[in-house]
Write a protein that holds these residues in place. Structure first.
Motif, PDB file in Angstrom:
ATOM      1  N   GLY A 373    -132.030  31.842 104.687  1.00  0.00           N
ATOM      2  CA  GLY A 373    -130.621  32.855 105.021  1.00  0.00           C
ATOM      3  C   GLY A 373    -129.360  32.450 105.207  1.00  0.00           C
ATOM      4  O   GLY A 373    -128.210  32.737 105.947  1.00  0.00           O
ATOM      5  N   ALA A 374    -129.227  31.044 104.824  1.00  0.00           N
ATOM      6  CA  ALA A 374    -127.793  30.171 105.228  1.00  0.00           C
ATOM      7  C   ALA A 374    -127.711  29.520 104.871  1.00  0.00           C
ATOM      8  O   ALA A 374    -127.889  28.762 103.740  1.00  0.00           O
ATOM      9  N   SER A 375    -126.439  29.000 103.909  1.00  0.00           N
ATOM     10  CA  SER A 375    -125.747  27.929 103.025  1.00  0.00           C
ATOM     11  C   SER A 375    -125.944  26.067 104.311  1.00  0.00           C
ATOM     12  O   SER A 375    -125.913  26.978 104.830  1.00  0.00           O
ATOM     13  N   CYS A 376    -125.869  25.594 102.379  1.00  0.00           N
ATOM     14  CA  CYS A 376    -125.937  24.662 103.110  1.00  0.00           C
ATOM     15  C   CYS A 376    -125.215  23.628 103.401  1.00  0.00           C
ATOM     16  O   CYS A 376    -125.409  23.008 104.955  1.00  0.00           O
ATOM     17  N   ASP A 377    -123.726  24.348 104.058  1.00  0.00           N
ATOM     18  CA  ASP A 377    -122.920  23.594 104.579  1.00  0.00           C
ATOM     19  C   ASP A 377    -122.442  24.020 105.933  1.00  0.00           C
ATOM     20  O   ASP A 377    -122.575  23.051 106.921  1.00  0.00           O
ATOM     21  N   VAL A 378    -123.554  25.126 105.821  1.00  0.00           N
ATOM     22  CA  VAL A 378    -123.145  25.876 107.172  1.00  0.00           C
ATOM     23  C   VAL A 378    -124.573  24.617 108.358  1.00  0.00           C
ATOM     24  O   VAL A 378    -124.125  24.776 108.510  1.00  0.00           O
ATOM     25  N   SER A 413    -114.464  28.570 109.179  1.00  0.00           N
ATOM     26  CA  SER A 413    -113.045  29.923 109.066  1.00  0.00           C
ATOM     27  C   SER A 413    -114.123  30.746 108.007  1.00  0.00           C
ATOM     28  O   SER A 413    -114.782  30.606 107.153  1.00  0.00           O
ATOM     29  N   PRO A 414    -113.405  32.092 108.201  1.00  0.00           N
ATOM     30  CA  PRO A 414    -113.731  33.417 107.850  1.00  0.00           C
ATOM     31  C   PRO A 414    -113.919  33.164 105.724  1.00  0.00           C
ATOM     32  O   PRO A 414    -113.987  34.446 105.635  1.00  0.00           O
ATOM     33  N   ARG A 415    -113.062  31.999 106.110  1.00  0.00           N
ATOM     34  CA  ARG A 415    -112.778  32.148 104.366  1.00  0.00           C
ATOM     35  C   ARG A 415    -113.588  31.676 103.506  1.00  0.00           C
ATOM     36  O   ARG A 415    -113.601  31.330 101.934  1.00  0.00           O
ATOM     37  N   ASN A 416    -114.111  31.252 104.285  1.00  0.00           N
ATOM     38  CA  ASN A 416    -115.071  30.126 103.233  1.00  0.00           C
ATOM     39  C   ASN A 416    -116.526  31.296 103.414  1.00  0.00           C
ATOM     40  O   ASN A 416    -117.654  30.630 103.068  1.00  0.00           O
ATOM     41  N   HIS A 417    -116.483  32.243 103.710  1.00  0.00           N
ATOM     42  CA  HIS A 417    -118.020  33.011 104.299  1.00  0.00           C
ATOM     43  C   HIS A 417    -117.847  33.495 102.364  1.00  0.00           C
ATOM     44  O   HIS A 417    -117.081  33.854 101.522  1.00  0.00           O
ATOM     45  N   SER A 418    -119.048  33.228 102.033  1.00  0.00           N
ATOM     46  CA  SER A 418    -119.769  34.204 100.781  1.00  0.00           C
ATOM     47  C   SER A 418    -119.505  35.270 100.713  1.00  0.00           C
ATOM     48  O   SER A 418    -119.989  35.869 101.266  1.00  0.00           O
ATOM     49  N   ARG A 451    -122.796  35.147 105.964  1.00  0.00           N
ATOM     50  CA  ARG A 451    -121.918  35.859 107.101  1.00  0.00           C
ATOM     51  C   ARG A 451    -122.221  35.345 108.741  1.00  0.00           C
ATOM     52  O   ARG A 451    -120.898  34.392 109.484  1.00  0.00           O
ATOM     53  N   LEU A 452    -123.105  36.679 109.128  1.00  0.00           N
ATOM     54  CA  LEU A 452    -124.031  36.336 110.082  1.00  0.00           C
ATOM     55  C   LEU A 452    -124.300  35.260 110.678  1.00  0.00           C
ATOM     56  O   LEU A 452    -123.914  34.284 112.341  1.00  0.00           O
ATOM     57  N   PHE A 453    -124.346  33.986 109.952  1.00  0.00           N
ATOM     58  CA  PHE A 453    -124.980  33.257 109.883  1.00  0.00           C
ATOM     59  C   PHE A 453    -123.921  32.364 110.378  1.00  0.00           C
ATOM     60  O   PHE A 453    -123.813  31.225 111.299  1.00  0.00           O
ATOM     61  N   ARG A 454    -122.830  31.950 109.786  1.00  0.00           N
ATOM     62  CA  ARG A 454    -121.727  31.536 109.605  1.00  0.00           C
ATOM     63  C   ARG A 454    -121.145  31.956 110.704  1.00  0.00           C
ATOM     64  O   ARG A 454    -120.383  30.158 111.425  1.00  0.00           O
ATOM     65  N   THR A 455    -120.649  33.279 111.279  1.00  0.00           N
ATOM     66  CA  THR A 455    -119.870  33.589 112.323  1.00  0.00           C
ATOM     67  C   THR A 455    -120.768  33.008 113.930  1.00  0.00           C
ATOM     68  O   THR A 455    -119.946  32.731 114.986  1.00  0.00           O
ATOM     69  N   ALA A 456    -122.329  33.298 113.551  1.00  0.00           N
ATOM     70  CA  ALA A 456    -122.744  32.733 114.665  1.00  0.00           C
ATOM     71  C   ALA A 456    -123.077  31.565 115.210  1.00  0.00           C
ATOM     72  O   ALA A 456    -123.290  30.709 116.192  1.00  0.00           O
ATOM     73  N   ALA A 457    -122.905  30.037 113.928  1.00  0.00           N
ATOM     74  CA  ALA A 457    -122.157  29.103 113.999  1.00  0.00           C
ATOM     75  C   ALA A 457    -121.000  28.395 114.921  1.00  0.00           C
ATOM     76  O   ALA A 457    -120.795  27.282 115.481  1.00  0.00           O
ATOM     77  N   LEU A 458    -120.397  29.491 114.648  1.00  0.00           N
ATOM     78  CA  LEU A 458    -118.994  29.313 115.126  1.00  0.00           C
ATOM     79  C   LEU A 458    -119.026  29.802 116.450  1.00  0.00           C
ATOM     80  O   LEU A 458    -118.827  28.792 117.672  1.00  0.00           O
TER      81      LEU A 458
END
Length: 577
Positions: A373-378, A413-418, A451-458
């Motif tokens: 449930g995460a993107s490659c870049d994250v 950054s949030p602007r990169n959120h899918s 998004r929650l994966f990306r935010t957790a990475a932050l």
């Protein structure tokens, strides 16, 4: 004159011990009063289900507990009248001979699959999609043990159906030879597999790729995977029956037996290490790792990663992960698991063959990371943050540290959120989600999990590199936990552990901690022991932070706690999957 027979009122609320001893039970406990008085083990009141003999309709005495209608079918899809009548008509037309195992029957569950019926219904515009949704719903609606097995049709991917049709009757007979093994395998596909991926669907490899690889042939590698799958499933069943200690111990004994068999077969296969057996060996290593860390809660799961490094290195030239979609999906599971689990390693690990060879080899595909449930870049960014944190811990400060940090902040950054066609931050989210079709709901949840994966990475960046106290990530923590709760209310407890755990370790607000407690309560009911270990670590972090804040006269949200250090003091090693 014959003496009148004493009327006995039988109760179905007695504990298992009293039922076997044929004594009256007061239903309190466990342990109940009679068991405590006679100093015998009280086996509790957990539900035990056994297979009924299809010919005689009998089953062993004292082995099946009644379950009321509401609990039996809670959380299961509701069939509309049209589909229900179609299933009834099909059953009426089936004769005994047609129930014999054949290649047209799916070998991955205990009952037949009807993909043509599902496709026909999906194409029928008059079908009520909402009443036949396969969504599992909130975990609160699931029983603490899987519902009784029953004949049903399940949507399967085309690849899954192709493999099922191509299997020979001999291989299917191997699965059907043991009723107990059939039940355990069925539990794996219908209960464990959907929990292995955030949004279950036709692309779930644990419902298709792993079972088909295990049943592909009679090689040592396939047999190793087959036993590994049974071990993982049996461990899960043991955890689900934890309230009944006797039943739980029996399931764990079965799991250990298959675990040992898998290791023996794997050892034999690795001595040969042929390219055509790469899929089965890699899948076995992954499954054994999951069994150790996820199902048993053992710290030995990292030993399997040590073996994975050498195994991957052996295939550098052949690069079998590029050979087929099945090889790729198994390889990306190994790469994902390694990178995520290494964030919890208390020892500096640095790069490895898995990072240098496997991650770079499988991460080029667009859907890399979908199984977690995460993107490659994250995921690449998380790996880079971990490596940077390890360098800093060793006193190696790069000259371009500021530039690296700015790069990570920009990538996360949030602007990169899918995103999809709808706003993830819509005010009345619950009401909005009720209006979505199943397909749009799944798309929304996919994006929400990304998004929650990306935010957790932050949050992880602020933890591992910037060393920011909880006050500095309060809004990020609230965002992850809110998204996680929305996700779980719609899809159950299959949410990935890593993002929620990372946020939970920084939760200091009462409202945020309440959400964490809800998540832990839900996750504790799915038979995955690493969720219980996660709860233990989180509670110790909260306690230590509060005690230190009182001792120093500070607010708790200004106290930095290294969750890896807390984990080490507790003597556990959390598998963050």
């Amino acid at each position: 004159m014959a003496r009148a027979r004493k009327q006995v009122t039988r109760s179905f609320s007695a504990c298992w011990t009293c039922r076997r001893r044929r004594v009256k039970c007061n239903g309190v406990g466990p342990p109940c009063t009679p068991c405590r008085k006679h100093k015998v083990e009280c086996e509790g009141y957990g539900i035990e289900l056994v297979w009924v003999d299809p010919k005689t309709g009998t089953y062993p005495p004292f082995c099946r507990r009644s379950m009321d209608f509401e609990h039996t079918w809670r959380g299961q899809p509701v069939l509309n009248e049209k589909r229900l009548q179609r299933l009834i008509d099909e059953v009426d037309d089936i004769d005994a001979a047609s129930l014999e195992p054949s290649p047209s029957f799916s070998p991955f569950t205990a009952f037949s699959a009807c993909p043509s019926d599902i496709r026909a219904e999906a194409d029928d515009p008059t079908t009520d999609k909402s009443s036949s949704s396969m969504s599992s719903g909130a975990m609160e609606s699931r029983p603490s043990t899987p519902p009784p097995a029953r004949s049903s049709c399940s949507p399967l991917s085309e690849d899954f159906n192709f493999v099922a049709r191509s299997l020979t009757p001999t291989i299917i007979d191997r699965l059907s030879a043991s009723r107990d093994e059939t039940m355990i395998f069925h539990h794996y596909v219908t209960w464990v597999a959907p929990l292995m991926i955030p949004v279950d669907g036709a692309q779930n490899p644990w419902k298709s790729v792993y079972p088909s690889t295990a049943l592909r042939d009679s090689s040592a590698a396939s047999r190793a995977l087959y036993h590994a799958i049974l071990a993982q499933s049996a461990f899960n069943m043991a955890n689900l029956h934890k309230d009944n200690r006797a039943s739980s111990r029996r399931k764990e004994s079965v799991a250990l037996r298959h675990y040992g068999a898998s290791l023996r077969e794997l050892s034999q296969s690795l001595n040969i290490a042929r390219e055509e057996e790469y899929d089965a060996c890699a899948a076995t290593l992954y499954t054994l790792m999951i069994s150790e860390g996820n199902a048993r809660g053992s710290v030995a799961w990292r030993n399997h990663f040590d073996g994975v490094g050498g195994f991957v290195t052996h295939f550098v030239r052949q690069k079998p992960w590029n050979r087929s979609a099945q090889s790729w999906v198994i390889s990306q599971s190994l790469a994902l698991s390694f990178e995520i689990s290494q964030t919890g390693n208390t020892k500096a690990h640095g790069r490895s063959p898995i990072t240098d060879i496997l991650l770079d080899g499988v991460a080029s595909r667009e859907n890399f990371g979908y199984t977690i449930g995460a993107s490659c870049d994250v995921l690449r960014t998380i790996s880079s943050i971990r490596l940077l944190a390890e360098r800093l811990a060793l006193g190696d400060v790069p000259d371009d540290l500021g530039i690296l940090i700015q790069t990570y902040l920009a990538e996360l950054s949030p602007r990169n959120h899918s995103s999809i066609d709808v706003d993830l931050d819509i005010p009345d989210r619950d009401l909005f989600l009720e209006s979505l079709s199943e397909m749009k709901l799944l798309g929304f949840l996919d994006s929400l999990h990304l998004r929650l994966f990306r935010t957790a990475a932050l949050i992880y960046l602020h933890q591992a590199v910037l060393r920011v106290p909880p006050r500095g990530v309060r809004n990020l923590v609230r965002s992850v936990l809110t998204d996680a709760m929305t996700f779980m209310q719609r899809r159950g407890g299959s949410i990935s552990l890593w993002p929620v755990f990372i946020a939970a370790t920084e939760a200091t607000e009462k409202e945020d901690q309440a959400i964490v407690e809800q998540w832990l309560a839900i996750s504790s009911q799915i038979g995955m022991r690493n969720r219980l270990i996660a709860g233990e670590i989180i509670h110790h972090i909260w306690l230590e932070r509060t005690q230190e804040a009182i001792a120093r006269g500070l607010s708790s949200d200004l106290i930095i706690k290294d969750w890896k250090a807390v984990q080490q003091r507790l003597g556990v090693d959390l598998l963050l999957l």
